[in-house]
Design a protein around this motif. Structure first.
Motif, PDB file in Angstrom:
ATOM      1  N   THR A 310       0.844  -1.188   0.000  1.00 38.01           N
ATOM      2  CA  THR A 310       0.000   0.000   0.000  1.00 38.01           C
ATOM      3  C   THR A 310       0.879   1.237   0.000  1.00 38.01           C
ATOM      4  O   THR A 310       1.865   1.304   0.753  1.00 38.01           O
ATOM      5  CB  THR A 310      -0.914   0.022   1.241  1.00 38.01           C
ATOM      6  N   THR A 312       2.189   4.633   1.033  1.00 37.68           N
ATOM      7  CA  THR A 312       2.093   5.474   2.232  1.00 37.68           C
ATOM      8  C   THR A 312       2.652   6.871   2.012  1.00 37.68           C
ATOM      9  O   THR A 312       2.483   7.747   2.862  1.00 37.68           O
ATOM     10  CB  THR A 312       2.828   4.815   3.416  1.00 37.68           C
ATOM     11  N   LEU A 325       6.216   2.414   0.615  1.00 41.79           N
ATOM     12  CA  LEU A 325       5.248   1.328   0.598  1.00 41.79           C
ATOM     13  C   LEU A 325       5.166   0.654   1.960  1.00 41.79           C
ATOM     14  O   LEU A 325       6.195   0.346   2.582  1.00 41.79           O
ATOM     15  CB  LEU A 325       5.640   0.273  -0.445  1.00 41.79           C
ATOM     16  N   GLY A 327       3.215  -2.735   4.070  1.00 39.72           N
ATOM     17  CA  GLY A 327       2.793  -4.095   3.756  1.00 39.72           C
ATOM     18  C   GLY A 327       3.482  -5.061   4.685  1.00 39.72           C
ATOM     19  O   GLY A 327       3.836  -4.703   5.819  1.00 39.72           O
ATOM     20  N   GLY A 348      -2.475   5.615  -0.138  1.00 42.60           N
ATOM     21  CA  GLY A 348      -3.476   4.633   0.254  1.00 42.60           C
ATOM     22  C   GLY A 348      -3.819   3.628  -0.827  1.00 42.60           C
ATOM     23  O   GLY A 348      -4.579   2.681  -0.582  1.00 42.60           O
ATOM     24  N   GLN A 349      -3.230   3.801  -2.019  1.00 38.90           N
ATOM     25  CA  GLN A 349      -3.551   2.905  -3.139  1.00 38.90           C
ATOM     26  C   GLN A 349      -2.905   1.534  -2.956  1.00 38.90           C
ATOM     27  O   GLN A 349      -1.713   1.434  -2.685  1.00 38.90           O
ATOM     28  CB  GLN A 349      -3.067   3.532  -4.448  1.00 38.90           C
ATOM     29  N   PRO A 350      -3.669   0.458  -3.135  1.00 42.06           N
ATOM     30  CA  PRO A 350      -3.069  -0.878  -3.091  1.00 42.06           C
ATOM     31  C   PRO A 350      -2.452  -1.231  -4.448  1.00 42.06           C
ATOM     32  O   PRO A 350      -2.962  -0.822  -5.501  1.00 42.06           O
ATOM     33  CB  PRO A 350      -4.258  -1.786  -2.779  1.00 42.06           C
ATOM     34  N   TRP A 352       0.970  -4.082  -6.226  1.00 42.41           N
ATOM     35  CA  TRP A 352       1.877  -5.210  -5.991  1.00 42.41           C
ATOM     36  C   TRP A 352       3.316  -4.770  -6.215  1.00 42.41           C
ATOM     37  O   TRP A 352       3.595  -4.007  -7.149  1.00 42.41           O
ATOM     38  CB  TRP A 352       1.539  -6.379  -6.921  1.00 42.41           C
TER      39      TRP A 352
END
Length: 373
Positions: A310, A312, A325, A327, A348-350, A352
């Protein structure tokens, strides 16, 4: 009675010019720092705010007394509490360049530089001759009659350096000597400072927050955190194998500590990384932000290390963007603005994250060392 300017014999081979253990107690904070610097060597002392860098410099200069330990410079004990031995600041063969230079505003550049030799016993004429010589070495001969307010930042820095060197110090202390300069002046002054430090026969301790100053100017780096040395060595060693999170950020790497079993490193109870290196036991895993690839969906194909993350935080970093990031592990990734636009990044975006096993570097961790997470 003032002491004469010191003329030093050549140091005995293998004997450091400065040999010190600095122990200072300040309430809940304790500085316990060992320093050894050879003649002609420049050592940079780096660390976060509150690590003890300024306390160490003030202790060496005689501005803060030791509670324990010792300061031995050029074979003489300057400070040794167990023997009730202490040398006043003005009698120490030490030159200091403070962050704000602290030039005397009412004196000319010439008389600022002559101040030290005068304090060490030279008459006015001889002290001014020494000062004139040093201003000439600094490329400031034509500015000798100017007062500090008439000098640029870079010129004031060189006057302060000349003042410190004019007493032929066994130890030169530099406290953030380039911090007050703008970017352009800093670049030029750093190059000039490098030349002068290379010619200085005594020991030099550079206190700085700036890793570039340390990498350019110093022969060896000493990293201090919470009053203690956490890592020391030449720039190549420290940049290749950081051992704390602060050092990793300093040299621009992601760093995790874990336990290796072959090519697998367990970083925490729920997450492991695969590495191209084979190790067993406690290790560090390091990789640059540029090695972290970001995807809107779980990628197919070759990456061995893939995990959900995610965003930050997002910051500019040179021509790229640095994405922080969260996680299962906290990492930073560097991506181009074009890639950021394609991913439509936002806090806040998820997404990979992936790192190839071959992009990681694994090396043994000292037992009991601090965990970077």
């Amino acid at each position: 009675m003032t002491a004469p300017i010191v003329t030093r014999d050549e140091p005995v081979a293998g004997t450091p010019m400065l040999d010190a253990r600095l122990v200072v107690d300040r309430g809940a904070f304790r500085l316990d720092l060992a320093l050894r610097i050879s003649a002609g060597e420049v050592v940079a002392l780096l660390g976060p705010n509150g690590a003890g860098k300024t306390t160490a410099l003030r202790t060496l200069a005689g501005l803060t007394p030791l509670h324990d330990g010792y300061v031995t410079l050029d074979g003489q004990d300057l400070d040794r509490p167990d023997l009730s031995r202490w040398t006043a600041t003005e009698r120490r063969p030490i030159g200091v360049v403070f962050q704000d230079y602290l030039l005397f505003p009412h004196l000319t550049a010439l008389d600022n530089v002559a101040f030290g030799p005068r304090r060490h016993g030279l008459d006015r004429q001889r002290a001014r001759a020494v000062a004139s010589d040093w201003l000439g070495r600094m490329g400031l001969a034509e500015h000798a009659r100017r007062k500090p307010r008439q000098l640029s930042g870079g010129q004031a820095q060189r006057v302060a350096l000349a003042r410190a060197l004019a007493v032929n110090p066994a130890l030169l202390l530099l406290d953030e000597p380039l911090a007050a300069l703008d970017a352009r002046t800093r670049l030029d002054t750093r190059a000039q400072l490098q030349r002068h430090l290379a010619a200085h026969p005594g020991a030099t301790l550079l206190v700085t927050h700036d890793p570039l100053d340390a990498l350019v100017l110093a022969d060896r780096l000493v990293i201090v955190e919470q009053g203690r040395v956490v890592q020391e060595g030449d720039a190549a060693t420290i940049t290749a194998q950081p051992r704390t999170d602060y050092v990793a950020r300093l040299v621009g790497l992601n760093l995790h500590r874990g336990r290796a079993d072959g090519h697998t490193v367990r970083v925490n109870a729920d997450f492991s990384l695969t590495s191209g290196d084979r190790h067993d036991g406690e290790v560090f895993v390091a990789y640059p932000p540029s090695a972290v690839a970001l995807y809107p969906r779980r990628p197919d194909g070759s990456p061995r290390n893939v995990w959900p993350a995610t965003i930050t935080g997002i910051q500019r970093h040179g021509d790229n963007l640095r994405v922080q990031l969260g996680g299962p592990i906290d990492v930073v990734a560097d991506i181009t603005p074009a890639a950021a636009a394609h991913l439509h990044l936002g806090a806040g975006q998820p997404l990979w994250a992936a790192v190839k096993a071959t992009e990681t570097r694994v090396y043994p961790a000292a037992p009991g060392g601090s965990h970077p997470e």
